[in-house]
Design an enzyme around this catalytic site. Structure first.
Site, PDB file in Angstrom:
ATOM      1  N   VAL A  60       0.800  -1.225   0.000  1.00  0.00           N
ATOM      2  CA  VAL A  60       0.000   0.000   0.000  1.00  0.00           C
ATOM      3  C   VAL A  60       0.836   1.281   0.000  1.00  0.00           C
ATOM      4  O   VAL A  60       0.333   2.340  -0.339  1.00  0.00           O
ATOM      5  CB  VAL A  60      -0.972   0.004   1.201  1.00  0.00           C
ATOM      6  N   TYR A  61       2.110   1.204   0.346  1.00  0.00           N
ATOM      7  CA  TYR A  61       2.924   2.416   0.405  1.00  0.00           C
ATOM      8  C   TYR A  61       3.037   3.029  -0.995  1.00  0.00           C
ATOM      9  O   TYR A  61       3.641   2.451  -1.899  1.00  0.00           O
ATOM     10  CB  TYR A  61       4.317   2.130   0.954  1.00  0.00           C
ATOM     11  N   SER A  62       2.455   4.197  -1.135  1.00  0.00           N
ATOM     12  CA  SER A  62       2.366   4.865  -2.439  1.00  0.00           C
ATOM     13  C   SER A  62       1.782   3.930  -3.498  1.00  0.00           C
ATOM     14  O   SER A  62       2.137   4.007  -4.679  1.00  0.00           O
ATOM     15  CB  SER A  62       3.729   5.394  -2.887  1.00  0.00           C
ATOM     16  N   LEU A  63       0.877   3.058  -3.044  1.00  0.00           N
ATOM     17  CA  LEU A  63       0.169   2.117  -3.933  1.00  0.00           C
ATOM     18  C   LEU A  63       1.134   1.351  -4.838  1.00  0.00           C
ATOM     19  O   LEU A  63       0.957   1.260  -6.050  1.00  0.00           O
ATOM     20  CB  LEU A  63      -0.874   2.864  -4.762  1.00  0.00           C
ATOM     21  N   GLY A  64       2.164   0.791  -4.208  1.00  0.00           N
ATOM     22  CA  GLY A  64       3.103  -0.053  -4.926  1.00  0.00           C
ATOM     23  C   GLY A  64       4.391   0.626  -5.324  1.00  0.00           C
ATOM     24  O   GLY A  64       5.390  -0.038  -5.643  1.00  0.00           O
TER      25      GLY A  64
END
Length: 326
Positions: A60-64
């Protein structure tokens, strides 16, 4: 750099884990203070030079984007067998049905996507980011077991949940002959110690490693109250975690500064030193947006507090509302 076994496993990890939430896309995520790839790569390279072999990220961190940045850098700068790579699953990756959670469908889909972004065939530690209240834990644990047996993960861990949930999950895994959790990435620092009530005693009884997140309370433990940063001004998550108790917490933060002055050292050594004196803590997860953040954190491994120092830091703590489990 020192290395320890990750809980009751044979896996060697550095005493500092580099967290990668700070690497990503500031234009396309909730945290506007994160670094883009050009600024992230030198920090990852420096961590390796300092002997850090443990790296943590999440889908999920910066959506990948964080996984992509970390994966490319580690491929360029490190030998895969020498590093320990962790990522997480649970949080929302897209809108609509099956966009988040710990269903078999989500886990099997997300592990493949994470591996593709990380440019690796496996992760060393696959962590459930939160508890999924909408999926039977039996389904989750069997899916995680199958991920391990397929060779896509070596171990599994968990993060941010109630102790009874964590115990339930491991009990179900043991009953069915499935893979059990070997680590807990929980919220733990000098101004948030609610994990000491139930989670830490349970982990100690089962020899489960702690890899605490937010070890410096999003920077609050290591700077004066009036000192502001880009993150302190824009990070809504840290405000939700710490603003309500800021006045009481400030008394402890002042003691961190006092001990730093006493030993003529930096406040990071005090904050991380308190965590590292706990033999259950394998490696605090430390984020970085500057080279000095990594270098200072790595140096904390060699700093040691006395029993009197620890008591002095702990005695003003007051109970806090449990945060992050739901």
């Amino acid at each position: 750099m020192e290395y320890v076994k990750l809980g009751n496993t044979g896996l060697d990890v550095s005493r500092i884990c580099l967290g990668s939430m700070s690497f990503g896309d500031p234009k396309n995520w909730i945290h506007k203070w994160v670094l883009e790839e050009e600024d992230s790569r030198p920090l990852i390279k420096r961590a390796l030079e300092l002997g850090i072999n443990f790296f943590d990220t999440a889908n999920v961190y910066s959506l990948g984007r964080s996984e992509e940045i970390l994966g490319r850098a580690l491929k360029d700068y490190a030998k895969r067998d020498e590093i320990v790579l962790a990522t997480k699953v649970h949080q929302k990756m897209f809108e609509g049905p099956n966009g988040q959670g710990l269903s078999r469908k989500a886990i099997m889909s997300q592990i493949d996507q994470s591996l593709q972004r990380l440019k690796t065939d496996y992760v060393d530690l696959y962590i459930i980011h939160r508890w999924d209240y909408n999926t039977p834990i039996e389904e989750t644990m069997e899916a995680l077991h199958d991920v391990v047996k397929s060779g896509k993960a070596r171990y599994i861990g968990a993060s941010a949940m109630y102790a009874y949930q964590f115990q339930q999950a491991n009990t179900i895994a043991e009953k069915n002959g499935w893979t059990k959790f070997v680590s807990m990435q929980n919220h733990l620092n000098l101004i948030y110690r609610e994990e000491e009530r139930e989670m830490i005693p349970y982990c100690r009884s089962e020899k489960i490693a702690l890899t605490p997140y937010s070890p410096m309370a999003s920077g609050r433990l290591i700077r004066d109250q009036e000192e502001k940063t880009s993150r302190s001004l824009t990070d809504t998550a840290q405000k939700a975690k710490y603003d309500e108790t800021a006045e009481k917490d400030q008394l402890i933060i002042k003691r961190v500064a006092e001990l730093a002055d006493k030993y003529e050292t930096n406040r990071v050594n005090i904050a991380l030193g308190w965590l590292l004196q706990n033999d259950l803590v394998a490696a605090p997860v430390v984020g970085a947006t500057k080279m000095s953040h990594i270098e200072t954190a790595a140096g904390a491994v060699d700093f040691h507090l006395t029993k009197e120092d620890i008591s002095y830091l702990e005695e003003l703590y007051v109970p806090h509302k449990v945060i992050g489990h739901d």
